[in-house]
Design a protein around this motif. Structure first.
Motif: not given
Length: 434
Positions: A262-291
């Protein structure tokens, strides 16, 4: 062979070496024998012209360059080995005046592995930004992109272009007397919001094979002041007209594109993926700051020639990605309103920083003595194989020389993990988290 190191400055070695004239003379004779078939002189059969006659006719240096090419790699290698230089990249070589019977004098400069002085590795402080909250409009935007990506395309052949169609064109542009490089296979979407180049709106009704002369007065509030209010003249050749059908966002779309019911499942999965991507961007910012902080604490000078090579590689890769999507670097810069010079300076800075990170992490690997176990290497090879769409089965054998890259990357991960474990990482609220 006599090699003398003059100096090493900014991670570039400057030295001189000599080549025995006998070595050069043998190379000249080999070059003559290889090329004598290419010379014709009256009174001699082709291929039988004496070397002295050819040199008299075409000049005494006629075989010099090829002879030097024949011996230089080996002679240069001997000089580098005798001076115990740890070189990287290609050398610049200058041969002095050549006199018969006299040894050749050669000047060379080449990048060497940069000397790294490590500073305090422990206690690097960085602020950890919070991941941006994923909202419904973020999911809507991704779904719209997926709609367009999974659109149904129909070639309209000779039918005229209408709103909603995509028109593929080649075009030339002249602006205020200046002609720009022709653009090939530009795809224009005919809708009310798209008029990137200024002529898309006039493609409605055009057919395959049409050649259009279009004039467009650029707006006075154009984001690039130097061309605001000027008249652009386009010569546009229509190559293809395609009808674009956008699929509705329903359960059928979710099943086809998202592999869910269903589209409802698709949106839920999309939200999960976007949250993971946002968390990954934060880690990239952290790593760049350390470097970034690490660069302040350590000393390393990267040769400009290496930065140039890395920057060119990054530019070629980025341009290739744009071309694969039907765009160009010039068009991309126009869309983001950025000058070419500013963009290239950013690429140069990124290239320099990536090289700094490579050499500093290499130094940490050596200082700490990091190694990779057979099990770790096998797991790393399997993971790398999957990342390049290769079967993970027997990845260590199938990857060939890339196994060395995997091994090095695993060591670099350990070096960076050391920095992480000994860093002081704070969230935006100022509380310590590590």
């Amino acid at each position: 062979m006599n090699a003398v190191l003059e100096n090493i400055e900014n991670s570039e070695a400057h030295f001189r070496f000599t080549i025995d004239y006998k070595v050069f003379a043998e190379a000249l004779e080999k070059t003559y024998r290889k090329n004598k078939e290419n010379y014709q002189v009256a009174g001699f059969r082709k291929g039988n012209v004496p070397r002295s006659v050819i040199e008299s006719q075409y000049g005494p240096t006629v075989f010099y360059q090829e002879a030097l090419d024949l011996i230089m790699t080996e002679e240069y290698k001997k000089a580098v080995e005798s001076l115990a230089l740890n070189t990287i990249g290609d050398p610049d070589i200058e041969v002095g005046e050549i006199e018969k019977g006299q040894e050749l004098s050669v000047k060379a400069s080449v990048p060497v592995v940069p000397e790294v002085t490590l500073g305090q590795l422990e206690g690097i402080e960085v602020v950890m930004p919070k991941a941006r909250e994923v909202k419904e409009r973020d999911i809507d935007k991704v779904l719209e992109e997926l709609q367009y990506k999974n659109k149904k395309i129909t070639d309209k052949e000779m039918a005229p272009a209408e709103k909603g169609d995509t028109v593929t064109v080649d075009y030339d542009c002249e602006l205020d007397g200046t002609k720009f490089e022709p653009v090939v296979d530009y795809k224009a979407l005919l809708d009310d919001s798209s008029d990137t180049m200024g002529f898309e709106g006039q493609l409605e009704g055009a057919q395959k094979g049409d050649i259009l002369d279009i004039k467009k007065v650029l707006p006075h509030d154009h984001p690039q002041p130097q061309i605001a209010g000027k008249t652009a003249c386009f010569k546009v050749t229509v190559k293809k007209v395609e009808r674009i059908e956008i699929l509705p966002l329903d359960d059928a779309f979710a099943q086809k594109v998202g592999n869910v019911s269903t589209m409802e499942e698709f949106r839920a999965e999309m939200k999960k993926n976007l949250e993971q991507a946002a968390a990954q961007r934060v880690l990239m910012q952290r790593n760049n700051a350390i470097l970034s902080e690490l660069f302040k604490r350590c000393q390393v000078k990267i040769p400009e020639s290496l930065i140039m090579q890395r920057a060119m590689s990054m530019l070629e890769q980025f341009s290739g990605q744009l071309e694969a999507e039907g765009g160009t670097l010039d068009l991309y810069l126009q869309l983001i309103n950025k000058k070419s010079g500013d963009f290239k300076r950013e690429v140069w800075e990124d290239a320099e920083n990536s090289l700094k990170a490579d050499y500093i992490l290499d130094k940490i690997i050596k200082e700490k003595g990091y190694t990779v176990s057979e099990e770790e290497l096998n797991q790393g090879c399997e993971k790398f194989a999957l990342s390049i769409n290769m079967s993970p089965e027997k990845a260590g054998q199938n990857l060939g020389p890339l196994v060395h890259k995997v091994e090095h990357d695993l060591k670099a991960e350990k070096a960076f993990q050391y920095l992480l474990e000994h860093a002081v990482i704070r969230e935006d609220n100022g509380e310590k988290t590590a």
